[in-house]
Design an enzyme around this catalytic site. Structure first.
Site, PDB file in Angstrom:
ATOM      1  CE  LYS A  86      42.642  44.733  45.167  1.00  0.00           C
ATOM      2  NZ  LYS A  86      43.119  44.869  43.768  1.00  0.00           N
TER       3      LYS A  86
HETATM    4  O1  G3P Z   1      43.032  42.883  40.537  1.00  0.00           O
HETATM    5  C1  G3P Z   1      44.151  42.010  40.541  1.00  0.00           C
HETATM    6  C2  G3P Z   1      44.755  42.004  39.229  1.00  0.00           C
HETATM    7  O2  G3P Z   1      45.088  43.319  38.887  1.00  0.00           O
HETATM    8  C3  G3P Z   1      45.912  41.104  38.974  1.00  0.00           C
HETATM    9  O3  G3P Z   1      45.845  40.947  37.624  1.00  0.00           O
HETATM   10  O4  G3P Z   1      46.614  40.726  35.338  1.00  0.00           O
HETATM   11  O5  G3P Z   1      48.209  41.483  37.127  1.00  0.00           O
HETATM   12  O6  G3P Z   1      47.417  39.123  37.057  1.00  0.00           O
HETATM   13  P1  G3P Z   1      47.109  40.541  36.738  1.00  0.00           P
END
Ligand code: G3P
Length: 222
Positions: A86
């Protein structure tokens, strides 16, 4: 639809892989930090649970293309199997994506907030592009619409990059991106459970058992 789990928690991964049709695990530096364990050890432990064929997406932390490339190659060599690196869609990230994809490293372009970021990452060679649905909603944008635009732009440009929508806070967001042609989603184990749970399904099962018990005085068809 490809369902992926967005966590580095081993118990959550074991459970989700036991119950649901999971095809991979995504992590990022914030997710890994929560586990308070050595990065490579945790990735290896995840690999043991999910197997070599299942996708494992692991993120670089560096900010220059050169360092991102070094980190990416290190992770690929250490972890192996079906690994995706990533890389955030900064200018340095796009440069790294161009170089690594030419070297045969599989890439998930991440931290995407606009359709053009996704299109450029795809043109640079990314295999997946990961728009952050809920984070877009939280800045008064429309995460689902951005995902829909990305799906459309990739199709219009005959690009084979898949959309891996991320950052979900509810079932409705997942359902809406599915309807817009998004090929894959990464969700926390809580959302994965909520995607399948329904009180009326549970009630129906109870009714089937009661009816059977009343007729045959047992709770199994055997
Ligand atoms: O995979 C990306 C993700 O982990 C971001 O999620 O919940 O931190 O916005 P969040």
């Amino acid at each position: 639809m490809i369902y992926i789990l967005d966590t580095a928690n081993l118990q959550e991964i074991k459970r989700a892989y036991e119950y649901y049709p999971m095809e991979g695990v995504t992590t990022n530096p914030s997710i890994i930090s929560k586990e308070k364990e050595n990065f490579i050890k945790r990735l290896k432990d995840i690999r043991k649970i999910i197997g070599k064929e299942s996708m494992l997406h692991a993120q670089v932390l560096a900010v220059t293309a050169e360092e991102m490339i070094n980190e990416a190659k290190y992770i690929v060599n250490e972890i192996g199997g079906n690994i995706y690196i990533k890389i955030p869609v900064t200018p340095e990230g796009i440069k790294a994506i161009k170089i690594l994809s030419k070297d045969g490293v599989k890439i998930t372009a991440t931290a995407i907030f606009t359709a053009q970021q996704a299109l450029i990452a795809s043109k640079a060679g990314a295999d997946f592009v990961a728009p952050y649905v809920n984070r877009i909603d939280n800045i008064s944008g429309n995460g689902v619409e951005v995902v829909g635009d990305i799906v459309e732009l990739l199709e219009l440009n005959n690009l084979t990059t898949k959309v891996l929508a991320a950052s979900f806070k509810n079932v409705q967001q997942v359902n809406e991106v599915s309807l817009r042609g998004c090929q894959s989603v990464t969700v926390g184990s809580d959302i994965m459970d909520k995607l399948i749970e329904h009180a009326l399904t549970e009630l129906s099962v109870k009714q089937f058992i009661n009816d059977w018990k009343n007729a045959y005085n047992k709770t199994t068809v055997l």
